[in-house]
Design an enzyme around this catalytic site. Structure first.
Site: not given
Length: 222
Positions: A93, A203, A205
């Site tokens: 990001c 992202h 994650e």
């Protein structure tokens, strides 16, 4: 003499440091990396960050604030030193955005790490921020997206992006960077694989199984 379990313990997990400089979802990154099989530590410790197999640089919020936080933690020096030695770094990001030459927010220009040329500028779209799931277009030989369906979606949250890629590799010995694109109002850079330096605008994650596979792919290169 029993050897049960020895094959599983003979290969140590790769050590990945999530750089803790005050700007990033460090806990979610830690969980996702651990799920992908890494030995993870969240720290701003210089030696730990330098000596890890991989360094993950998260980032949320404003470009200028992230850059200041990174400098305060000597993160700019850590990233530069690791890359000069060919040691893997991955940005996520705003952690990707600060790898470019500059960020322009509200008319104010802030210098980035300048690992790649280019400017991070506002997205021109009907709805900003770009928040939610979106597809990407990755190069056929991408290592980052290896084994992932081309129609897979990834989770984005951002109002700024890089719209032009200008880095070319003139040296025939060096492999050209692999650039992945996405579109929200206009095309923007969604990921880059450039030697030891990889990054994603989205992202991983927060991108479910696809994000986990992507992180597994990165860890597999360490």
């Amino acid at each position: 003499m029993s050897t049960s379990g020895s094959s599983h313990s003979s290969r140590a997990a790769k050590k990945v440091v999530v750089l803790d400089y005050g700007f990033g979802n460090v806990r979610s990154a830690e969980r996702a990396l651990a799920r992908a099989g890494a030995d993870v530590e969240i720290t701003s410790d210089f030696d730990a960050a330098m000596n890890a197999d991989g360094l993950l640089v998260p980032g949320v919020g404003a470009f200028a604030a992230c850059m200041q936080g990174l400098k305060d933690a000597r993160g700019d020096w850590i990233v530069g030193r690791r890359l000069s030695g060919g040691r893997p770094v991955m940005g996520i990001c705003v952690g990707m955005q600060i790898l470019f030459a500059r960020g322009i927010e509200h008319g104010v220009e802030t210098e980035g790490l300048d690992e790649w040329p280019g400017s991070v500028e506002p997205l021109k779209a009907d709805i900003v921020p770009h928040m939610g799931w979106n597809t990407v277009t990755a190069p056929a030989d991408s290592e980052l997206f290896k084994g992932l369906d081309p129609d897979e979606r990834y989770y984005f949250v951002h109002s700024y992006a890089v719209h032009d890629w200008s880095l070319e590799t003139a040296n025939p010995v060096m492999r050209a960077p692999k650039v992945t694109w996405s579109t929200h109002g206009e095309p923007f850079v969604a990921a880059v694989e450039n030697g030891a330096l990889w990054a994603t605008q989205f992202h991983p994650e927060k991108s479910g199984d696809a994000g986990a596979q992507l992180l597994t792919n990165w860890i597999g290169t360490l």
